[in-house]
Design a protein around this motif. Structure first.
Motif, PDB file in Angstrom:
ATOM      1  N   ALA A 147       0.838  -1.212   0.000  1.00  0.00           N
ATOM      2  CA  ALA A 147       0.000   0.000   0.000  1.00  0.00           C
ATOM      3  C   ALA A 147       0.869   1.257   0.000  1.00  0.00           C
ATOM      4  O   ALA A 147       1.593   1.509   0.963  1.00  0.00           O
ATOM      5  CB  ALA A 147      -0.905  -0.022   1.232  1.00  0.00           C
ATOM      6  N   GLY A 148       0.771   2.049  -1.063  1.00  0.00           N
ATOM      7  CA  GLY A 148       1.620   3.237  -1.207  1.00  0.00           C
ATOM      8  C   GLY A 148       1.127   4.451  -0.440  1.00  0.00           C
ATOM      9  O   GLY A 148      -0.008   4.499   0.064  1.00  0.00           O
ATOM     10  N   HIS A 149       1.983   5.493  -0.391  1.00  0.00           N
ATOM     11  CA  HIS A 149       1.702   6.663   0.453  1.00  0.00           C
ATOM     12  C   HIS A 149       0.505   7.490  -0.031  1.00  0.00           C
ATOM     13  O   HIS A 149      -0.048   8.275   0.732  1.00  0.00           O
ATOM     14  CB  HIS A 149       2.962   7.547   0.546  1.00  0.00           C
ATOM     15  N   LEU A 150       0.080   7.338  -1.287  1.00  0.00           N
ATOM     16  CA  LEU A 150      -1.083   8.101  -1.762  1.00  0.00           C
ATOM     17  C   LEU A 150      -2.407   7.433  -1.395  1.00  0.00           C
ATOM     18  O   LEU A 150      -3.472   7.900  -1.807  1.00  0.00           O
ATOM     19  CB  LEU A 150      -1.005   8.315  -3.280  1.00  0.00           C
ATOM     20  N   LEU A 151      -2.349   6.374  -0.631  1.00  0.00           N
ATOM     21  CA  LEU A 151      -3.585   5.688  -0.206  1.00  0.00           C
ATOM     22  C   LEU A 151      -3.953   6.032   1.232  1.00  0.00           C
ATOM     23  O   LEU A 151      -4.699   5.307   1.883  1.00  0.00           O
ATOM     24  CB  LEU A 151      -3.417   4.160  -0.343  1.00  0.00           C
ATOM     25  N   GLU A 152      -3.464   7.166   1.703  1.00  0.00           N
ATOM     26  CA  GLU A 152      -3.679   7.503   3.116  1.00  0.00           C
ATOM     27  C   GLU A 152      -5.156   7.763   3.450  1.00  0.00           C
ATOM     28  O   GLU A 152      -5.875   8.431   2.702  1.00  0.00           O
ATOM     29  CB  GLU A 152      -2.858   8.732   3.518  1.00  0.00           C
ATOM     30  N   GLY A 153      -5.575   7.245   4.577  1.00  0.00           N
ATOM     31  CA  GLY A 153      -6.872   7.543   5.186  1.00  0.00           C
ATOM     32  C   GLY A 153      -6.570   8.154   6.531  1.00  0.00           C
ATOM     33  O   GLY A 153      -6.141   9.314   6.633  1.00  0.00           O
ATOM     34  N   PRO A 154      -6.686   7.392   7.620  1.00  0.00           N
ATOM     35  CA  PRO A 154      -6.226   7.896   8.920  1.00  0.00           C
ATOM     36  C   PRO A 154      -4.725   8.162   8.820  1.00  0.00           C
ATOM     37  O   PRO A 154      -4.036   7.423   8.102  1.00  0.00           O
ATOM     38  CB  PRO A 154      -6.492   6.731   9.882  1.00  0.00           C
ATOM     39  N   PRO A 155      -4.217   9.203   9.510  1.00  0.00           N
ATOM     40  CA  PRO A 155      -2.800   9.556   9.346  1.00  0.00           C
ATOM     41  C   PRO A 155      -1.867   8.353   9.435  1.00  0.00           C
ATOM     42  O   PRO A 155      -1.906   7.573  10.384  1.00  0.00           O
ATOM     43  CB  PRO A 155      -2.550  10.533  10.508  1.00  0.00           C
ATOM     44  N   GLY A 156      -1.068   8.182   8.374  1.00  0.00           N
ATOM     45  CA  GLY A 156      -0.067   7.108   8.361  1.00  0.00           C
ATOM     46  C   GLY A 156      -0.623   5.734   8.056  1.00  0.00           C
ATOM     47  O   GLY A 156       0.132   4.751   8.054  1.00  0.00           O
ATOM     48  N   HIS A 157      -1.930   5.674   7.773  1.00  0.00           N
ATOM     49  CA  HIS A 157      -2.544   4.359   7.555  1.00  0.00           C
ATOM     50  C   HIS A 157      -3.410   4.351   6.292  1.00  0.00           C
ATOM     51  O   HIS A 157      -3.797   5.404   5.784  1.00  0.00           O
ATOM     52  CB  HIS A 157      -3.373   3.945   8.777  1.00  0.00           C
ATOM     53  N   VAL A 158      -3.738   3.172   5.847  1.00  0.00           N
ATOM     54  CA  VAL A 158      -4.420   3.030   4.557  1.00  0.00           C
ATOM     55  C   VAL A 158      -5.913   3.348   4.684  1.00  0.00           C
ATOM     56  O   VAL A 158      -6.575   2.945   5.658  1.00  0.00           O
ATOM     57  CB  VAL A 158      -4.230   1.590   4.005  1.00  0.00           C
ATOM     58  N   HIS A 159      -6.434   4.050   3.687  1.00  0.00           N
ATOM     59  CA  HIS A 159      -7.847   4.435   3.588  1.00  0.00           C
ATOM     60  C   HIS A 159      -8.722   3.179   3.469  1.00  0.00           C
ATOM     61  O   HIS A 159      -8.366   2.221   2.754  1.00  0.00           O
ATOM     62  CB  HIS A 159      -8.005   5.297   2.327  1.00  0.00           C
ATOM     63  N   GLY A 160      -9.868   3.214   4.143  1.00  0.00           N
ATOM     64  CA  GLY A 160     -10.780   2.063   4.104  1.00  0.00           C
ATOM     65  C   GLY A 160     -11.274   1.734   2.699  1.00  0.00           C
ATOM     66  O   GLY A 160     -11.492   0.566   2.362  1.00  0.00           O
ATOM     67  N   GLY A 161     -11.457   2.780   1.879  1.00  0.00           N
ATOM     68  CA  GLY A 161     -11.904   2.543   0.504  1.00  0.00           C
ATOM     69  C   GLY A 161     -10.824   1.849  -0.315  1.00  0.00           C
ATOM     70  O   GLY A 161     -11.118   1.018  -1.187  1.00  0.00           O
ATOM     71  N   ALA A 162      -9.575   2.194  -0.037  1.00  0.00           N
ATOM     72  CA  ALA A 162      -8.455   1.540  -0.735  1.00  0.00           C
ATOM     73  C   ALA A 162      -8.377   0.064  -0.314  1.00  0.00           C
ATOM     74  O   ALA A 162      -8.097  -0.815  -1.132  1.00  0.00           O
ATOM     75  CB  ALA A 162      -7.143   2.254  -0.421  1.00  0.00           C
ATOM     76  N   ILE A 163      -8.659  -0.174   0.960  1.00  0.00           N
ATOM     77  CA  ILE A 163      -8.661  -1.567   1.451  1.00  0.00           C
ATOM     78  C   ILE A 163      -9.774  -2.351   0.749  1.00  0.00           C
ATOM     79  O   ILE A 163      -9.578  -3.488   0.304  1.00  0.00           O
ATOM     80  CB  ILE A 163      -8.834  -1.585   2.989  1.00  0.00           C
ATOM     81  N   ALA A 164     -10.948  -1.718   0.624  1.00  0.00           N
ATOM     82  CA  ALA A 164     -12.068  -2.375  -0.076  1.00  0.00           C
ATOM     83  C   ALA A 164     -11.690  -2.676  -1.529  1.00  0.00           C
ATOM     84  O   ALA A 164     -12.059  -3.722  -2.078  1.00  0.00           O
ATOM     85  CB  ALA A 164     -13.312  -1.483  -0.016  1.00  0.00           C
TER      86      ALA A 164
END
Ligand SMILES: CCCCCCCC(=O)SCCNC(=O)CCNC(=O)[C@H](O)C(C)(C)COP(=O)(O)OP(=O)(O)OC[C@H]1O[C@@H](n2cnc3c(N)ncnc32)[C@H](O)[C@@H]1OP(=O)(O)O
Length: 249
Positions: A147-164
């Motif tokens: 998961a790359g840095h442009l997929l951020e959701g909560p700071p420093g973590h992956v966005h839920g939509g990207a996970i979906a």
């Protein structure tokens, strides 16, 4: 048997230790609107990039899991023989419509600038880096995602939509292999633990049952060593006719 969202036939693109879900057969494609002299054609039509192959942005965990599954893939030996292996790497292109039989013309007519959501960023490592493998004997599909840095959701973590999106990619591919062209009708995700940006995760899917047009799939996403559960999910896919999709009905 591998199947695709388009009626595809013929030989697969040559890549080491791989097999295609989306098969491109240039020998069966309609002739081009002009005739290129023999030998020049390959110069005009460049080979599509297979995004499932490693690039310099892949970290050690991504490479480790890639090697783990790729080493168990069937391959063509130097002597031209096929060596069997339980897994197959699934090549991945940024517009599979273009690489299906005759699709190159359709891809010019239908939103010619369209690109697969997960493969539309030229900055390697910035968004989704991934490779999928399929095991037909066990009917299992795995996805290895970084998961790359442009997929951020909560700071420093992956966005839920990207996970979906990661989940939908793995289970959508699995459902397509199982039943041909399908669309996601329902996706339920339990988010158990956040994913730090840059981490590699492992997704494993299985088909639970098929009922007429419906196929039910489950998927588990863990850390790369399997020790942490990030998500568990279930999904329903429904078979569709590609012509309906293309005609927008
Ligand atoms: C290579 C990369 C792979 C990536 C994969 C990505 C996959 C995607 O993201 S697809 C895009 C997102 N999904 C969509 O846009 C789908 C939008 N929805 C649709 O087009 C339609 O509603 C569709 C195709 C799902 C179903 O429509 P239709 O074909 O008319 O089905 P329909 O006859 O109503 O229903 C068939 C069965 O499914 C059931 N069903 C349909 N939708 C649902 C639902 N949301 N929940 C539960 N059951 C449902 C129906 O009840 C019916 O069941 P039964 O046969 O037992 O009566």
């Amino acid at each position: 048997m591998t199947r695709s969202i388009l009626p595809l036939t013929g030989r697969s693109l040559r890549a080491p230790k791989s097999s295609c879900v989306f098969i491109y057969d240039d020998s069966k494609a309609p002739p081009p609107p002009f005739s290129a002299p023999q030998g020049l054609a390959s110069g005009f039509f460049s080979k599509p990039r297979d995004f499932s192959l490693p690039n310099s942005s892949w970290g050690p965990e991504m490479m480790r899991l890639y090697e783990q599954y790729n080493s168990q893939c069937g391959e063509e030996t130097e002597g031209g023989e096929n060596r069997e292996g339980p897994w197959k790497r699934l090549p991945s292109y940024n517009r599979f419509l273009k690489y299906a039989t005759g699709g190159v013309y359709l891809s010019r007519m239908i939103h010619k600038k369209a690109r697969l959501f997960t493969r539309n960023n030229r900055d390697q490592g910035a968004t989704f880096e991934y490779v999928l493998f399929f095991n037909s004997e066990e009917d299992k599909c795995v996805g290895v995602f970084q998961a790359g840095h442009l997929l951020e959701g909560p700071p420093g973590h992956v966005h839920g939509g990207a996970i979906a999106t990661m989940i939908d990619t793995v289970i959508g591919t699995h459902a397509t292999i199982a039943c041909g062209p399908v669309l996601t009708a329902n996706l339920n995700i339990n988010y158990r633990r956040p994913i730090p940006l840059g981490n590699t995760v492992l997704l494993e899917s299985s088909v639970d049952k098929k009922e007429g047009k419906k196929v039910f799939v489950t998927c588990k996403m863990t850390s790369s060593d399997g020790s942490k559960l990030h998500t568990d999910s279930t999904a329903l896919f429904v078979s569709i006719k590609v012509s309906q999709l293309l005609l927008g009905s």
